[in-house]
Design a protein around this motif. Structure first.
Motif, mmCIF file in Angstrom:
data_model
loop_
_atom_site.group_PDB
_atom_site.id
_atom_site.type_symbol
_atom_site.label_atom_id
_atom_site.label_comp_id
_atom_site.label_asym_id
_atom_site.label_seq_id
_atom_site.Cartn_x
_atom_site.Cartn_y
_atom_site.Cartn_z
ATOM 1 N N HIS A 177 0.804 -1.216 0.000
ATOM 2 C CA HIS A 177 0.000 0.000 0.000
ATOM 3 C C HIS A 177 0.840 1.271 0.000
ATOM 4 O O HIS A 177 0.304 2.361 -0.237
ATOM 5 C CB HIS A 177 -0.935 0.010 1.213
ATOM 6 C CG HIS A 177 -2.017 -1.023 1.142
ATOM 7 N ND1 HIS A 177 -3.310 -0.727 0.782
ATOM 8 C CD2 HIS A 177 -1.995 -2.361 1.362
ATOM 9 C CE1 HIS A 177 -4.041 -1.829 0.786
ATOM 10 N NE2 HIS A 177 -3.267 -2.838 1.150
ATOM 11 N N GLN A 208 1.125 0.453 -5.964
ATOM 12 C CA GLN A 208 0.242 1.570 -6.265
ATOM 13 C C GLN A 208 0.548 2.209 -7.616
ATOM 14 O O GLN A 208 -0.355 2.652 -8.324
ATOM 15 C CB GLN A 208 0.370 2.649 -5.170
ATOM 16 C CG GLN A 208 -0.021 2.191 -3.784
ATOM 17 C CD GLN A 208 -1.529 2.147 -3.574
ATOM 18 O OE1 GLN A 208 -2.299 2.020 -4.515
ATOM 19 N NE2 GLN A 208 -1.960 2.237 -2.324
ATOM 20 N N ARG A 209 1.837 2.263 -7.981
ATOM 21 C CA ARG A 209 2.233 2.964 -9.199
ATOM 22 C C ARG A 209 3.120 2.059 -10.050
ATOM 23 O O ARG A 209 3.834 1.187 -9.534
ATOM 24 C CB ARG A 209 2.981 4.253 -8.878
ATOM 25 C CG ARG A 209 2.304 5.145 -7.884
ATOM 26 C CD ARG A 209 3.082 6.415 -7.589
ATOM 27 N NE ARG A 209 2.918 7.422 -8.633
ATOM 28 C CZ ARG A 209 3.342 8.682 -8.509
ATOM 29 N NH1 ARG A 209 3.964 9.064 -7.401
ATOM 30 N NH2 ARG A 209 3.158 9.551 -9.479
ATOM 31 N N PRO A 268 -3.568 0.501 -8.850
ATOM 32 C CA PRO A 268 -3.826 1.671 -7.988
ATOM 33 C C PRO A 268 -5.119 1.535 -7.193
ATOM 34 O O PRO A 268 -6.192 1.323 -7.760
ATOM 35 C CB PRO A 268 -3.887 2.836 -8.981
ATOM 36 C CG PRO A 268 -4.067 2.224 -10.323
ATOM 37 C CD PRO A 268 -3.486 0.859 -10.270
ATOM 38 N N MET A 409 -0.643 6.421 -2.501
ATOM 39 C CA MET A 409 -1.789 6.821 -3.298
ATOM 40 C C MET A 409 -2.324 8.168 -2.839
ATOM 41 O O MET A 409 -2.357 9.121 -3.568
ATOM 42 C CB MET A 409 -2.902 5.754 -3.219
ATOM 43 C CG MET A 409 -4.159 6.110 -3.984
ATOM 44 S SD MET A 409 -3.895 6.560 -5.715
ATOM 45 C CE MET A 409 -3.177 5.055 -6.361
ATOM 46 N N GLY A 434 0.546 9.013 -5.427
ATOM 47 C CA GLY A 434 0.115 8.112 -6.481
ATOM 48 C C GLY A 434 -1.135 8.583 -7.193
ATOM 49 O O GLY A 434 -1.324 8.323 -8.385
ATOM 50 N N TRP A 487 -10.645 -2.105 -8.110
ATOM 51 C CA TRP A 487 -9.267 -2.395 -7.687
ATOM 52 C C TRP A 487 -9.144 -3.835 -7.187
ATOM 53 O O TRP A 487 -8.261 -4.576 -7.617
ATOM 54 C CB TRP A 487 -8.859 -1.422 -6.576
ATOM 55 C CG TRP A 487 -7.615 -1.827 -5.841
ATOM 56 C CD1 TRP A 487 -6.329 -1.712 -6.283
ATOM 57 C CD2 TRP A 487 -7.541 -2.446 -4.549
ATOM 58 N NE1 TRP A 487 -5.455 -2.225 -5.341
ATOM 59 C CE2 TRP A 487 -6.176 -2.678 -4.275
ATOM 60 C CE3 TRP A 487 -8.496 -2.832 -3.608
ATOM 61 C CZ2 TRP A 487 -5.743 -3.275 -3.087
ATOM 62 C CZ3 TRP A 487 -8.065 -3.421 -2.434
ATOM 63 C CH2 TRP A 487 -6.706 -3.628 -2.177
#
Length: 533
Positions: A177, A208-209, A268, A409, A434, A487
């Protein structure tokens, strides 16, 4: 008596046959409450992860493994709102060494680009290994044959490998995360190889990215020399049991060697956007938003910052920028006010204690220099609020300031966008969060550039209504299409699709397409070893 959202911790949750789907995280998705009469109950914690996984867990009859948040708590497994919860006990030493020490004073600052210096202590690492093994043992004991386990976040990075060694029949996912740093930073960690090996025990590793996934893949190549291609990593297989149980992920490479394929890519995370809009449309919450503005003296512009009190959030940078605007006379305290919500965080960690002192000193100085009898420059609130109050704040705020120095994020940015059903408001968003990969019509800033941040604030204040609406509509479309349900379904589809018939329930399968744009990947396709993000 406990409310309808509370459950007594008396009923057993474990099934002799085990659970087909198990989530493992540092904390259980409930808050422990002790009532005046000494009885114990639990209340569901707020948060997107619970919202995303709740329908899947209900349909799969799944279980959630985690810590209750209290040291030496030996609560037995129990059921809460239809979900089986299996506590893992942490002693006071575990909390000090594994959680406050290695997780929050070593990994957290290291993974956030060493904004604060990490501390490296062998006893912290030893506790981290011990506690991770405890979580892995618990998951191995309660997951059914051929089941799926999804491990969450940086506190449990060793669990995938530990779990695979005990239960090679399992399908294992891991989601990180927080950011994953460039190799030049990550390489400082004395136990860098052990962490990478721990994560590679998973079949799918989510970030996340795209840049975070790239940083991880580069670390794998540098430390272990494994072959990588795009999002796929070839991990050599030696255990015969693993070959037999994971045929769907086993392939042959040069010299007839066997490898297990591991996917490492961006997924993400998001929010329950529909829920935030539903709250924002409630008349009582809209009335509360009006009350907030009246309580602030009805300024022309209300700016808002909502953060955990953490050195990664750039709170000091936004205070500095606002203070300079007031000092320059560019904005007047009667016209513009800043509401800063800074919820308590890790208050026993020295760096956080020092940060609180620094932020509160800065707020006091700015208010002392520029406040008037009827108008306060900064309304500083050092406590958390329920979701309804947060939505009222979002509706009351003309400008939302998200100035994180590094953030996996930042869901606050998405919460603000989801709440603005009126298509009004301006989001000033750090390029180091993010969320900036997705919310491209926000005013994106480098929070280290104080002059640039001041210019962005002035632009947000003066932005015409038509432009505000155009930018907000685009961001709202993005948040609504890529919500938290998409997600989770995207990750789980990637995890289970090649599983030779093993599959989770059909919840949200229709939204299982990847949510990373091609242009997002192109933007960050650089050698992070050299330049970072």
């Amino acid at each position: 008596m406990p409310s309808s959202t509370e459950t007594s911790a008396e009923s057993s949750a474990e099934s002799p046959a085990g659970f087909p789907f198990v989530v493992v995280s540092n904390r259980l998705p409930v808050d422990r409450q002790v009532h005046a009469d000494g009885t114990l109950s639990f209340r569901t914690s707020p948060g997107g992860l619970v919202t995303a996984l709740e329908p899947v867990m209900r349909e799969a009859d799944g279980a959630w493994i985690g810590w209750t948040g209290s040291a030496n708590d030996e609560t037995e497994p129990f059921e809460h709102d239809g979900i089986h919860l299996i506590p893992v006990t942490l002693t006071a030493d575990d909390v000090e060494l594994y959680y406050e020490g290695f997780s929050n004073d070593t990994l957290w600052p290291l993974y956030h680009d060493v904004i604060a210096p990490p501390a490296y202590h062998r006893e912290w690492w030893e506790s981290y290994v011990t506690v991770n093994q405890r979580f892995a043992d618990r998951a191995a004991a309660v997951t059914s044959e051929g089941g799926t386990v999804w491990v969450q976040d940086y506190q449990l990075q060793l669990v995938p490998k530990m779990l695979r060694e005990q239960r090679p029949d399992l399908t294992i996912g891991f989601f990180n995360h927080i950011p994953f740093p460039a190799y030049g930073i990550y390489s400082q960690l004395p136990w860098r190889t052990q962490i990478i090996e721990g994560l590679l025990g998973a079949d799918v590793i989510g970030f996340q990215r795209t840049a975070d996934a790239g940083n991880f893949t580069r670390a794998v190549r540098r430390l272990l020399g494994h072959q990588t291609k795009g999002t796929v990593i070839d991990v050599p297989v030696e255990a015969e049991a693993e070959v037999k149980s994971a045929k769907h992920r086993i392939s042959r490479v040069r010299d007839d060697k066997l490898v297990r394929t591991v996917v490492a890519k961006a997924f993400p995370i998001s929010i329950d956007a529909a829920r935030y809009e539903e709250l924002a449309r409630r008349p009582d919450i809209q009335e509360r938003a009006r009350e907030i503005r009246e309580g602030l003296g009805n300024p022309k512009v209300v700016m808002l910052g909502v953060d955990r009190l953490d050195y990664t959030k750039g709170i000091g940078h936004r205070l500095k920028a606002f203070g300079e605007l007031l000092a320059d006379g560019t904005v007047e305290v009667e016209d513009v006010t800043l509401v800063q919500v800074a919820s308590p965080s890790r208050e026993r960690v020295t760096a956080y204690q020092n940060l609180r002192d620094e932020i509160e000193l800065t707020v006091g100085r700015i208010n002392g220099d520029f406040g008037t009898i009827s108008h306060t420059a900064i309304s500083y609130l050092h406590h958390g609020y329920p979701r309804e109050e947060m939505v009222a704040l979002y509706l009351a705020a003309d400008v939302m300031l998200v100035t994180a120095l590094r953030d996996g994020m930042n869901l606050v940015a998405k919460e603000y966008v989801a709440s603005r059903f009126d298509n009004d408001g301006v989001l000033v968003l750090s390029e180091f969060a993010g969320a900036s990969d997705e919310l491209r019509t926000a005013l994106r800033v480098n929070p280290h550039d104080i002059e640039g941040l001041k210019e962005a604030i002035l632009k947000a204040i003066a932005m015409p209504k038509a432009e505000r609406a155009r930018r907000m509509r685009a961001m709202r479309k993005r948040v609504q299409e890529n919500d938290v349900a998409r997600w989770s379904s995207s990750f789980l589809a990637t995890l289970t699709t090649p599983s030779d018939g093993l599959a989770l329930p059909k919840a949200n399968k229709a939204a299982a397409a990847p949510v990373v744009d091609a242009d997002t990947e192109a933007d960050v396709d650089v050698d992070v070893d050299e330049v970072g993000e």
